[in-house]
Design a protein around this motif. Sequence first.
Motif, PDB file in Angstrom:
ATOM      1  N   VAL A   3       0.852  -1.184   0.000  1.00  0.00           N
ATOM      2  CA  VAL A   3       0.000   0.000   0.000  1.00  0.00           C
ATOM      3  C   VAL A   3       0.891   1.238   0.000  1.00  0.00           C
ATOM      4  O   VAL A   3       1.909   1.296   0.693  1.00  0.00           O
ATOM      5  N   ARG A   4       0.515   2.208  -0.824  1.00  0.00           N
ATOM      6  CA  ARG A   4       1.268   3.456  -0.888  1.00  0.00           C
ATOM      7  C   ARG A   4       1.020   4.287   0.375  1.00  0.00           C
ATOM      8  O   ARG A   4       0.074   4.080   1.115  1.00  0.00           O
ATOM      9  N   GLY A   5       1.853   5.266   0.595  1.00  0.00           N
ATOM     10  CA  GLY A   5       1.703   6.129   1.754  1.00  0.00           C
ATOM     11  C   GLY A   5       2.089   5.403   3.030  1.00  0.00           C
ATOM     12  O   GLY A   5       2.906   4.476   3.007  1.00  0.00           O
ATOM     13  N   HIS A   6       1.530   5.846   4.128  1.00  0.00           N
ATOM     14  CA  HIS A   6       1.679   5.210   5.445  1.00  0.00           C
ATOM     15  C   HIS A   6       3.087   5.280   6.045  1.00  0.00           C
ATOM     16  O   HIS A   6       3.219   5.458   7.246  1.00  0.00           O
ATOM     17  N   VAL A   7       4.127   5.078   5.238  1.00  0.00           N
ATOM     18  CA  VAL A   7       5.479   5.076   5.793  1.00  0.00           C
ATOM     19  C   VAL A   7       5.801   6.495   6.288  1.00  0.00           C
ATOM     20  O   VAL A   7       5.626   7.463   5.551  1.00  0.00           O
ATOM     21  N   GLY A   8       6.243   6.580   7.548  1.00  0.00           N
ATOM     22  CA  GLY A   8       6.474   7.889   8.149  1.00  0.00           C
ATOM     23  C   GLY A   8       5.355   8.299   9.089  1.00  0.00           C
ATOM     24  O   GLY A   8       5.477   9.284   9.804  1.00  0.00           O
ATOM     25  N   SER A   9       4.251   7.546   9.082  1.00  0.00           N
ATOM     26  CA  SER A   9       3.144   7.839  10.003  1.00  0.00           C
ATOM     27  C   SER A   9       3.269   6.947  11.244  1.00  0.00           C
ATOM     28  O   SER A   9       4.112   6.051  11.305  1.00  0.00           O
ATOM     29  N   ASP A  10       2.390   7.165  12.224  1.00  0.00           N
ATOM     30  CA  ASP A  10       2.417   6.339  13.436  1.00  0.00           C
ATOM     31  C   ASP A  10       1.853   4.929  13.206  1.00  0.00           C
ATOM     32  O   ASP A  10       1.882   4.113  14.124  1.00  0.00           O
ATOM     33  N   TYR A  11       1.344   4.648  12.021  1.00  0.00           N
ATOM     34  CA  TYR A  11       0.951   3.254  11.742  1.00  0.00           C
ATOM     35  C   TYR A  11       2.150   2.322  11.885  1.00  0.00           C
ATOM     36  O   TYR A  11       2.005   1.174  12.286  1.00  0.00           O
ATOM     37  N   ARG A  13       4.389   2.474  14.122  1.00  0.00           N
ATOM     38  CA  ARG A  13       4.567   2.212  15.547  1.00  0.00           C
ATOM     39  C   ARG A  13       3.383   1.425  16.116  1.00  0.00           C
ATOM     40  O   ARG A  13       3.564   0.504  16.919  1.00  0.00           O
ATOM     41  N   LEU A  14       2.164   1.761  15.675  1.00  0.00           N
ATOM     42  CA  LEU A  14       0.956   1.208  16.296  1.00  0.00           C
ATOM     43  C   LEU A  14       0.553  -0.143  15.723  1.00  0.00           C
ATOM     44  O   LEU A  14      -0.178  -0.891  16.362  1.00  0.00           O
TER      45      LEU A  14
END
Lengths: 148, 233
Positions: A3-11, A13-14
Amino acid sequence: MPVRGHVGSDYERLRPEFRVIPNPWSPSERIMLVPPIAPDVALIHAIAATGDGTLLLDHMEDDALLAQASRAVVASTERIVAPEELRRGDGVILQGIHVTALVEAPGGARPTFVRGVSPVDADAIREYVAAAVDDATFKRYLDRYVYG
Amino acid sequence: MACVIAREVRDGETVAVGTLAAIPACGVLLAHFTHAPRATVIIINHPDYWPFRGGSKEFYDFAQRGKFDLFFLSGGEIDRHGNLNLITVGDHERPRVRFPGGAGAAMLYYMPRRVVVFRADHSPRVFVERVDTVTSPGATPPDVVRPGGPWKVVTPLCVFRYDRRSAGLVVESLHPGVSREELGRRTGFAPAYDGVTGVTPAPTHAELEILRTRVKDTVARTYPRFATTAFAH
């Protein structure tokens, strides 16, 4: 699946089950992989169906995708029709091979609506939301609309 | 806010509006009915502006391919760095506030060329120094594919633009009648200004007329309650 995106977000970590890997086809790039969601059972309501479980579904919803992700699919339908009538209907057709069980249950989507069959009933949704706050009110709701 | 959003729509672009986004829907329709007749307009759950047959998967796949020029997001919290929080406030395991969840916002903040963030209430509770949980980051590491990202933040008080160099929000314009003092009081971080802060052009009579007629009637197909309450004047 990637999936695109997401990298760099708290996903990152969570959700430890989400993996970040170098893209095999473009290794300078990191991309996220998420595991599939595979429900044991999907309950879906069809606009119409044929006797072999082939369903006519709302084209704006994700019922066909949900059915194909689930181990078992129990479908209810407004009505059972002949195959030629199903093919003329306005919606997406899901072949019966994906469907485990089928029941004819007009109004089976209530308190939600069925596109092209019944309008959105905001009062019915409000009543459901109010009833869902505790077990006693929800039992009364079920007694009235499901078991009644 | 709808008029400000309308000005961000360019003719010929593909513009999409997601769930629970009545104000962007109005802005996009206003643009479509005026200066952007050749824009491809997509409004989730609208019978006349939904070109897909394969449910939301087809919509998300289309977005992941980078096919949207303009998209709209919001946040339960929005911070000075353009980070959005749609997950939780407080300890994630025992949150003080639980928002609805990202629902694709961690992809939809990356792939559309420009993302306009909107929020109909401008308060220190929403506009915070640092969001508690980052659903959608303003900036990302260089080894992540990100053709797009934050562009503007539109509120009832002002328009922020996202400055890529400083990775932060800068006040582009204050709406008519809003002072820097008021904006500072109602924002949970010290708003940044550069030399070119202006006053947001007020809606014209022509814009308001179209909003209150054609736009209202069209948006009512998806947002019937909004259409009956938001246009009172």
